[in-house]
Design a protein around this motif. Structure first.
Motif, PDB file in Angstrom:
ATOM      1  N   ARG A 185       0.823  -1.202   0.000  1.00  0.00           N
ATOM      2  CA  ARG A 185       0.000   0.000   0.000  1.00  0.00           C
ATOM      3  C   ARG A 185       0.864   1.261   0.000  1.00  0.00           C
ATOM      4  N   CYS A 186       2.172   1.093   0.122  1.00  0.00           N
ATOM      5  CA  CYS A 186       3.105   2.228   0.071  1.00  0.00           C
ATOM      6  C   CYS A 186       3.568   2.435  -1.364  1.00  0.00           C
ATOM      7  N   ASP A 187       3.977   3.644  -1.679  1.00  0.00           N
ATOM      8  CA  ASP A 187       4.434   3.944  -3.034  1.00  0.00           C
ATOM      9  C   ASP A 187       5.814   3.378  -3.316  1.00  0.00           C
ATOM     10  N   ALA A 188       6.647   3.284  -2.290  1.00  0.00           N
ATOM     11  CA  ALA A 188       8.007   2.765  -2.475  1.00  0.00           C
ATOM     12  C   ALA A 188       8.553   2.323  -1.125  1.00  0.00           C
ATOM     13  N   LEU A 189       9.571   1.480  -1.196  1.00  0.00           N
ATOM     14  CA  LEU A 189      10.281   1.037  -0.001  1.00  0.00           C
ATOM     15  C   LEU A 189      11.751   1.406  -0.145  1.00  0.00           C
ATOM     16  N   ARG A 232      11.275  12.433  -5.612  1.00  0.00           N
ATOM     17  CA  ARG A 232      10.820  11.670  -6.791  1.00  0.00           C
ATOM     18  C   ARG A 232       9.362  11.250  -6.634  1.00  0.00           C
ATOM     19  N   LEU A 233       8.991  10.783  -5.450  1.00  0.00           N
ATOM     20  CA  LEU A 233       7.612  10.355  -5.230  1.00  0.00           C
ATOM     21  C   LEU A 233       6.636  11.524  -5.319  1.00  0.00           C
ATOM     22  N   ARG A 248       3.679  11.874  -8.106  1.00  0.00           N
ATOM     23  CA  ARG A 248       2.285  12.080  -7.723  1.00  0.00           C
ATOM     24  C   ARG A 248       1.718  13.339  -8.375  1.00  0.00           C
ATOM     25  N   GLN A 249       2.524  14.390  -8.466  1.00  0.00           N
ATOM     26  CA  GLN A 249       2.071  15.613  -9.116  1.00  0.00           C
ATOM     27  C   GLN A 249       1.797  15.386 -10.604  1.00  0.00           C
TER      28      GLN A 249
END
Length: 404
Positions: free
Chosen positions: A166-170, A390-391, A395-396
């Protein structure tokens, strides 16, 4: 989003910037018990603040924490862990925390442990389309082995997978740990947030024969050491079994234990001839580590191995489990030995080689010190900062596509 960290030059190409970025960091233990994970988080926050970012930390608070927190710390409601009362489980986001989060308006949410409060933080961020980064510090599923519940590992892995996907990155602290996460299908965006070492504290120059003598250790005695929080999850059973076997082989050495924890009494009973120096920190810890001759660290729960790196920086050869963390640091037969986890006989043989061969200790210790020079904190923490930005940019871009 106000005060966006993304600036757009005239040519339209986005330029990554950290100045003004707002980060909400969730931690299960930010400062109430000292460990390698929260030391890394506090160093990260210090770096982010120095770069002009705004950081708000959400974690349980206690009356007498182990050290002062770096940055602004907001308390989370928590429950003491049964049988391990020094630890707290963050339970939820209280109304006060939710109001604080809303007022802070983070650009990115960083979660550092898969506890209930972090689950709620991920849900809060997803509803608001705020990117989430998760850092992995501990192999929680392996802890079950030390409580006779290894049969629950698959279920624990499934719970962790649901959280991390559920997270965008690890970000993981080592390539070996990142590979484990990929094999467990935890996420498809996994980067490396390594660990650094303070070379002013951890250096061969801090070795002190006088300090050793004060503990009753002779100048000619080879010291096999461990420094860690003393909990069974650090492989203390394997440590003591291998020491017993090494004694049966007739090797002459001393055992030095640096650290405190709930398993200290157990280890003192298992190894009554060992020297226990207690908890050390800062320059005193550097002196204690550098005054050892070999580090023996059979833990399999580490995701990086701060202990391993700090010992290498002090010029010690390392005998460790061939597991995540140490595998990315120790070069087998060059700067130490990597042994099959739990293989007591092999650990004892590797230790005996170092006890009996001073030239081997010196050569492998020097190789480890050279390797440790590659780990500088600011460069390492910048990798996390780059991931944040980067995230946010990704998202933008997705928001602009939806708006278009």
């Amino acid at each position: 989003m106000n005060n966006s960290p993304l600036q757009h030059p005239q040519d339209g190409a986005p330029q990554l910037r950290l100045d003004g970025l707002r980060i909400a960091l969730f931690s299960g233990n930010y400062n109430y018990v000292r460990d390698g994970a929260n030391q890394a988080l506090n160093r990260l926050v210090d770096y982010l603040l120095r770069q002009g970012a705004q950081v708000r930390v959400y974690s349980p608070k206690v009356a007498r924490p182990a050290f002062e927190p770096t940055g602004t710390l907001i308390g989370l409601p928590a429950l003491a862990v049964p049988g391990r009362g020094e630890y707290r489980v963050p339970l939820a986001l209280s109304p006060q925390v939710r109001r604080d989060l809303k007022a802070f308006a983070p650009d990115v949410v960083h979660v550092s442990s898969p506890d209930p409060a972090s689950h709620r933080a991920v849900s809060w961020a997803r509803r608001r389309r705020i990117p989430v980064l998760a850092s992995v510090h501990t192999r929680f599923e392996t802890y079950l082995r030390y409580y006779n519940m290894a049969w629950l590992e698959p279920a624990m892995v499934a719970v962790l997978r649901r959280f991390y996907r559920r997270c965008d990155a690890l970000v993981a602290p080592s390539e070996s740990m990142a590979q484990v996460l990929r094999e467990q299908r935890m996420n498809y965006d996994i980067g490396i947030w390594s660990r650094g070492v303070d070379r002013e504290i951890f250096t061969p120059e801090r070795r002190s024969m006088e300090w050793r003598r004060s503990l009753g250790i002779g100048d000619d005695e080879v010291v096999l050491g461990i420094f860690s929080r003393l909990v069974m999850e650090k492989g203390l059973d394997v440590f003591s079994d291998a020491i017993d076997e090494l004694k049966r082989k007739g090797s002459r050495f001393r055992v030095l234990v640096v650290g405190e924890g709930p398993a200290r009494e157990w280890l003192e009973n298992r190894l009554p001839d060992a020297v226990f120096a207690g908890f050390l920190s800062g320059p005193d810890l550097g002196k204690g580590v550098a005054s050892m001759d070999v580090l023996f660290f059979p833990s399999v729960t580490e995701t990086f191995g701060n202990v391993t790196l700090e010992a290498m920086a002090c010029g010690l050869p390392v005998v460790a489990s061939a597991a995540t963390g140490s595998q990315s640091l120790v070069d087998d037969h060059v700067s130490g030995r990597l042994i099959t986890p739990g293989a007591v006989h092999q650990f004892a043989e590797a230790l005996r080689a170092y006890v009996e061969n001073a030239d081997l200790r010196a050569a492998h210790g020097k190789a480890g010190e050279t390797r440790a020079q590659e780990f500088g904190w600011d460069k390492i923490n910048q990798a996390v900062a780059d991931t944040y930005v980067r995230l946010v940019r990704q998202r933008q871009k997705r928001g602009q596509k939806r708006a278009g």
